[in-house]
Design a protein around this motif. Structure first.
Motif, mmCIF file in Angstrom:
data_model
loop_
_atom_site.group_PDB
_atom_site.id
_atom_site.type_symbol
_atom_site.label_atom_id
_atom_site.label_comp_id
_atom_site.label_asym_id
_atom_site.label_seq_id
_atom_site.Cartn_x
_atom_site.Cartn_y
_atom_site.Cartn_z
ATOM 1 N N UNK A 242 0.166 18.076 -2.850
ATOM 2 C CA UNK A 242 0.798 16.837 -2.387
ATOM 3 C C UNK A 242 0.444 15.694 -3.334
ATOM 4 N N UNK A 243 1.422 14.884 -3.688
ATOM 5 C CA UNK A 243 1.182 13.716 -4.533
ATOM 6 C C UNK A 243 1.279 12.394 -3.758
ATOM 7 N N UNK A 244 1.996 12.384 -2.657
ATOM 8 C CA UNK A 244 2.121 11.159 -1.855
ATOM 9 C C UNK A 244 1.011 11.135 -0.807
ATOM 10 N N UNK A 245 -0.193 10.811 -1.278
ATOM 11 C CA UNK A 245 -1.376 10.858 -0.419
ATOM 12 C C UNK A 245 -1.917 9.475 -0.056
ATOM 13 N N UNK A 246 -1.480 8.448 -0.769
ATOM 14 C CA UNK A 246 -1.927 7.086 -0.496
ATOM 15 C C UNK A 246 -0.750 6.121 -0.586
ATOM 16 N N UNK A 247 -0.775 5.086 0.254
ATOM 17 C CA UNK A 247 0.179 3.991 0.153
ATOM 18 C C UNK A 247 -0.551 2.683 0.422
ATOM 19 N N UNK A 248 -0.053 1.627 -0.168
ATOM 20 C CA UNK A 248 -0.675 0.313 -0.001
ATOM 21 C C UNK A 248 0.371 -0.669 0.498
ATOM 22 N N UNK A 343 5.428 -2.682 -0.013
ATOM 23 C CA UNK A 343 4.818 -1.387 -0.269
ATOM 24 C C UNK A 343 4.559 -1.169 -1.755
ATOM 25 N N UNK A 344 3.367 -0.640 -2.068
ATOM 26 C CA UNK A 344 3.025 -0.308 -3.449
ATOM 27 C C UNK A 344 2.510 1.124 -3.533
ATOM 28 N N UNK A 345 2.765 1.758 -4.662
ATOM 29 C CA UNK A 345 2.113 3.016 -5.004
ATOM 30 C C UNK A 345 0.920 2.712 -5.896
ATOM 31 N N UNK A 346 0.010 3.672 -5.993
ATOM 32 C CA UNK A 346 -1.259 3.419 -6.674
ATOM 33 C C UNK A 346 -1.634 4.560 -7.596
ATOM 34 N N UNK A 347 -2.373 4.237 -8.660
ATOM 35 C CA UNK A 347 -2.986 5.290 -9.456
ATOM 36 C C UNK A 347 -4.427 5.493 -8.979
ATOM 37 N N UNK A 348 -5.159 6.356 -9.672
ATOM 38 C CA UNK A 348 -6.527 6.695 -9.257
ATOM 39 C C UNK A 348 -7.419 5.463 -9.146
ATOM 40 N N UNK A 349 -7.418 4.619 -10.185
ATOM 41 C CA UNK A 349 -8.298 3.458 -10.182
ATOM 42 C C UNK A 349 -7.891 2.448 -9.107
ATOM 43 N N UNK A 350 -6.588 2.352 -8.835
ATOM 44 C CA UNK A 350 -6.140 1.460 -7.777
ATOM 45 C C UNK A 350 -6.707 1.855 -6.436
#
Length: 368
Positions: A242-248, A343-350
């Motif tokens: 799964x790639x959609x594991x976080x949302x902001x 809504x935002x998507x994030x990378x690892x550091x985010x």
């Protein structure tokens, strides 16, 4: 408050999938949880018995995180995934079953602490393979291992390397073959069997899939693939993860039509960051929305949106400003208003920064 949504079931499924994948390839692996900064809610929510049963160990680069892990689950085997500071040797031996090391003086201190505590501390010695981060220099390997093998309360269980983290040196077959050959050299020289050749991280996963991994590489340290479903080698999804594991989600706290060009003398006193603007557009206006997070929470370069009408204007310590154009939908209706969420998507550091921020709500959800 702005909210970080964590889809816990997807992450758990990723971890289980990786466990089965590594088991099928006869590879042990450590789950690296440093992105969660030792958050106890995470540890309790994600690291359930069914999830961790096939994991060799759980790793982190922060002692407080390992301490929290032990408080939540005293039975989990832990690994400290960076060379320890000598001053923290007591805590390393107390909270880490295994540590990655590259400094002889530190290992000597760990030996003395382990002796005092009546323990045997396990270590993996890291070798420098070109990334120019941690690692014993290759022309010093035999001498280094000889001194460590003689220590009474240190057990050397492996050899390792770290590639792709600083300069981005790719973990190619040839690079990892070097690590394998050093293992063979050490085993033959000292008649010692090193259990683990720890050459794998998330960036190395495609080598397994493409059968380009030397067979001696039998230990991986995985964080990004487990939590984000990708290999950073190409930033593409790895197999069925799964790639959609976080949302902001951030709240709009102000929304007004304003000029594009600031009015007044611009000094160096600002503490934020702004986008470029054309000074000739002094009369032009657009709708600006202010969101309820800032530099103290996350770097704006770690955020992404699929909304083409949104562009970055500026960020300060606790607020971010975006431009929403004419604030109209394609059908001419008002698109945003105060109180709406963006809504935002994030990378690892985010994700790592937001999880560390005490000003952001963390919400665990099983699914959308």
């Amino acid at each position: 408050m702005a909210e970080l949504i964590i889809y816990s079931e997807r992450i758990k499924e990723n971890i289980k999938y990786l466990s089965d994948f590594f088991e099928a390839n006869k590879i042990a692996w450590s789950l690296v949880t440093k992105v969660f900064s030792g958050d106890k809610t995470f540890l309790k929510t994600i690291l359930t018995k069914d999830v961790i049963k096939k994991i060799n160990s759980v790793g982190d680069s922060r002692l407080t995180s390992l301490r929290n892990l032990r408080e939540v689950n005293p039975d989990i085997k832990t690994i400290y995934i960076k060379p320890p500071a000598e001053i923290y040797a007591e805590d390393i031996v107390e909270y880490a079953d295994i540590s990655l090391n590259s400094s002889l003086s530190t290992i000597l201190v760990l030996n003395e602490v382990a002796k005092k505590k009546g323990k045997v501390h396990k270590i993996i010695i890291m070798i420098e393979l070109g990334e120019l981060r941690e690692g014993v220099k290759r022309d010093n390997i035999l001498e280094f291992y000889e001194k460590v093998f003689n220590l009474s309360h240190i057990e050397v269980i492996g050899i390792g390397s770290n590639l792709g983290c600083m300069y981005g040196v790719e973990p190619t077959f040839d690079k990892l073959l070097q690590l394998s050959l050093y293992k063979e050299l050490i085993s033959a020289k000292f008649n010692k069997e090193l259990k683990y050749v720890s050459g794998g991280t998330s960036i190395t996963l495609p080598l397994i899939e493409n059968t380009m991994l030397p067979k001696e590489i039998n230990h991986f340290r995985i964080g990004e693939a487990a939590f984000f479903g990708i290999s950073p080698l190409d930033n593409k999804p790895f197999k069925k993860l799964h790639t959609e594991t976080f949302e902001f989600y951030a709240n709009i706290i102000e929304l007004k039509k304003k000029k594009i060009v600031p009015d007044g003398i611009i000094s160096d006193a600002n503490v934020g960051h702004t986008s470029e603007y054309d000074k000739n557009n002094v009369q032009e206006t657009s709708y600006k929305a202010i969101l309820d997070f800032g530099l103290l929470d996350v770097d704006k370069n770690d955020l992404f949106t699929d909304d083409k009408d949104i562009s970055f204007v500026g960020i300060t310590s606790d607020m971010l400003v975006i431009d929403v154009g004419n604030n109209k939908t394609s059908s001419g209706e008002t698109k945003f208003k105060v109180g709406d969420k963006v809504n935002f998507k994030l990378n690892y550091m985010g994700v790592a920064r937001l999880l560390s921020s005490k000003f952001i709500d963390k919400i665990y959800k099983k699914d959308k």
